[in-house]
Design an enzyme around this catalytic site. Structure first.
Site, short mmCIF file in Angstrom:
data_model
loop_
_atom_site.label_atom_id
_atom_site.label_comp_id
_atom_site.label_asym_id
_atom_site.label_seq_id
_atom_site.Cartn_x
_atom_site.Cartn_y
_atom_site.Cartn_z
N GLU A 8 -6.33 0.98 1.28
CA GLU A 8 -5.35 0.06 1.87
C GLU A 8 -5.89 -0.36 3.22
O GLU A 8 -5.50 0.16 4.26
CB GLU A 8 -3.96 0.69 2.01
CG GLU A 8 -2.94 -0.38 2.40
CD GLU A 8 -1.55 0.14 2.69
OE1 GLU A 8 -0.97 -0.33 3.70
OE2 GLU A 8 -1.04 1.00 1.95
N HIS A 10 -7.06 -3.74 5.51
CA HIS A 10 -6.69 -5.15 5.54
C HIS A 10 -7.66 -6.01 6.35
O HIS A 10 -8.35 -5.54 7.24
CB HIS A 10 -5.28 -5.30 6.11
CG HIS A 10 -4.28 -4.43 5.41
ND1 HIS A 10 -3.92 -4.64 4.11
CD2 HIS A 10 -3.58 -3.34 5.83
CE1 HIS A 10 -3.02 -3.73 3.75
NE2 HIS A 10 -2.82 -2.92 4.77
N HIS A 167 2.30 -3.59 -2.00
CA HIS A 167 2.28 -3.35 -0.56
C HIS A 167 3.58 -3.86 0.06
O HIS A 167 4.18 -4.81 -0.44
CB HIS A 167 1.07 -4.06 0.06
CG HIS A 167 0.92 -3.82 1.52
ND1 HIS A 167 1.51 -4.64 2.47
CD2 HIS A 167 0.26 -2.86 2.21
CE1 HIS A 167 1.20 -4.19 3.68
NE2 HIS A 167 0.45 -3.12 3.55
N ASP A 290 -5.07 2.38 6.31
CA ASP A 290 -4.20 1.28 6.76
C ASP A 290 -4.79 0.57 7.97
O ASP A 290 -4.07 0.04 8.81
CB ASP A 290 -2.78 1.75 7.06
CG ASP A 290 -1.73 0.66 6.82
OD1 ASP A 290 -2.12 -0.51 6.62
OD2 ASP A 290 -0.53 0.97 6.84
#
EC number: 4.1.1.103
Length: 329
Positions: A8, A10, A167, A290
């Protein structure tokens, strides 16, 4: 242990960058922008420093899901996916891609997923919660993916045999009155988890996994609170004289333990991880950070020292993700 796999993680393109502005103090925005737009520099150095071999990258939130205009949503999704494919091609040993999908139009989303998997080499999709469509109440009604209109899309996800990462995003304003006057509860502190957990439970209750048992859904943040509530959800549905009717044939715990995987993204607490392992088993938990909303060093240093067995550390840190996303083939 071989290098960790994190999934995860980004990035942003200029058209979606400002979607992330509200989640950090203004003094941090310059750094967050730089983190989101960077793939090959600081991100890669931090991966090297903390033994992260591979990141599976995904577009920031809510991005495509919050674009009500169908054609623009399709265009931004394709543009983001093409940018990501170019970046992954520079270091295919370090970066893989999740498709961004314009689920305002289920057929267009299925077509884009097909393109991303078969032509761009992506390993799945990451979608930022519900979508908004100008053709449905002008975009003011959230479109959740248990709706019948999405069944053909899910059939294509199953056929392509790739995972789907659900998500979070914030609820729409008209659905967020409980947070009025309490903005600190929005976003990752609470609203993200509540919104995503209800969405996931709707998928389970809809009968989707009876029709498409091969689907694999990934949730972040140690499962968005669902693991701690599974027993109570099923218990109360079975205990009352007239159970609330839902189309699914089985208990929520059955779907969660057979069709769902969970990551540690943005939730670096060993007690929570141990509870998750007891509920779900170590074969369905995967490491994530994250980034750039959390720090890679915080995630990696916590996980590398967490009080779990080395066998589980290897599975969670690497082999589960390698197997699920077919990365070692």
């Amino acid at each position: 242990m071989q290098g960790k796999i994190a999934l995860e993680e980004h990035f942003a393109i200029p058209e979606t960058l400002n979607d992330s502005a509200g989640f950090v103090p203004g003094t941090y925005w310059d750094e967050l922008q730089a983190r989101l737009l960077d793939i090959q520099d600081v991100r890669l150095k931090l991966m090297d420093e903390h033994n992260i071999e591979t990141m599976i990258l995904s577009l920031n939130a809510p991005a495509v899901q919050a674009i009500p205009e169908r054609e623009r949503a399709i265009d931004i999704a394709r543009r983001a996916n093409d940018v990501l494919a170019e970046e992954c091609a520079k270091r295919p040993d370090r970066f893989r891609g999740f498709a961004a999908l314009p689920l305002q139009d289920p057929d267009a989303a299925a077509e884009e997923l097909r393109r991303c998997v078969t032509e761009l080499g992506f390993v799945g999709a990451l979608v930022n919660g519900f979508s908004q469509s100008a053709t449905v109440d002008g975009g003011s009604t959230p479109l959740y993916y248990d709706l019948p209109r999405y069944r053909p899309f899910w059939a294509e996800v199953e056929r392509l045999d790739v995972p789907f990462y659900l998500h979070p995003r914030n609820p729409l304003n008209q659905d967020a009155r409980i947070y009025e006057g309490h903005p600190w509860l929005l976003g990752p502190t609470w609203a993200f988890a509540q919104e995503t957990a209800v969405h996931a439970l709707r998928l389970m209750a809809s009968g989707l996994f009876d029709e498409h048992p091969g689907l694999r859904i990934v949730l972040g943040h140690m499962g968005e609170g669902i693991p701690a509530m599974l027993w109570r959800i099923d218990h109360r549905n079975a205990w009352v004289d007239v159970p609330p009717a839902y189309p699914a044939k089985r208990r929520m715990v059955d779907y969660f333990t057979e069709n769902f995987f969970v990551t540690t993204s943005g939730n670096f607490r060993t007690q929570t991880l141990i509870d998750l392992l007891l509920e779900l088993g170590s074969e369905r938990v995967m490491f994530s950070t994250d980034w750039p909303f959390e720090n890679i060093n915080h995630a990696a240093e916590w996980f590398d020292a967490a009080s779990i067995s080395e066998a589980d550390r290897l599975k969670i840190g690497r082999t589960n993700a390698a197997t699920l996303f077919k990365l070692d083939r």
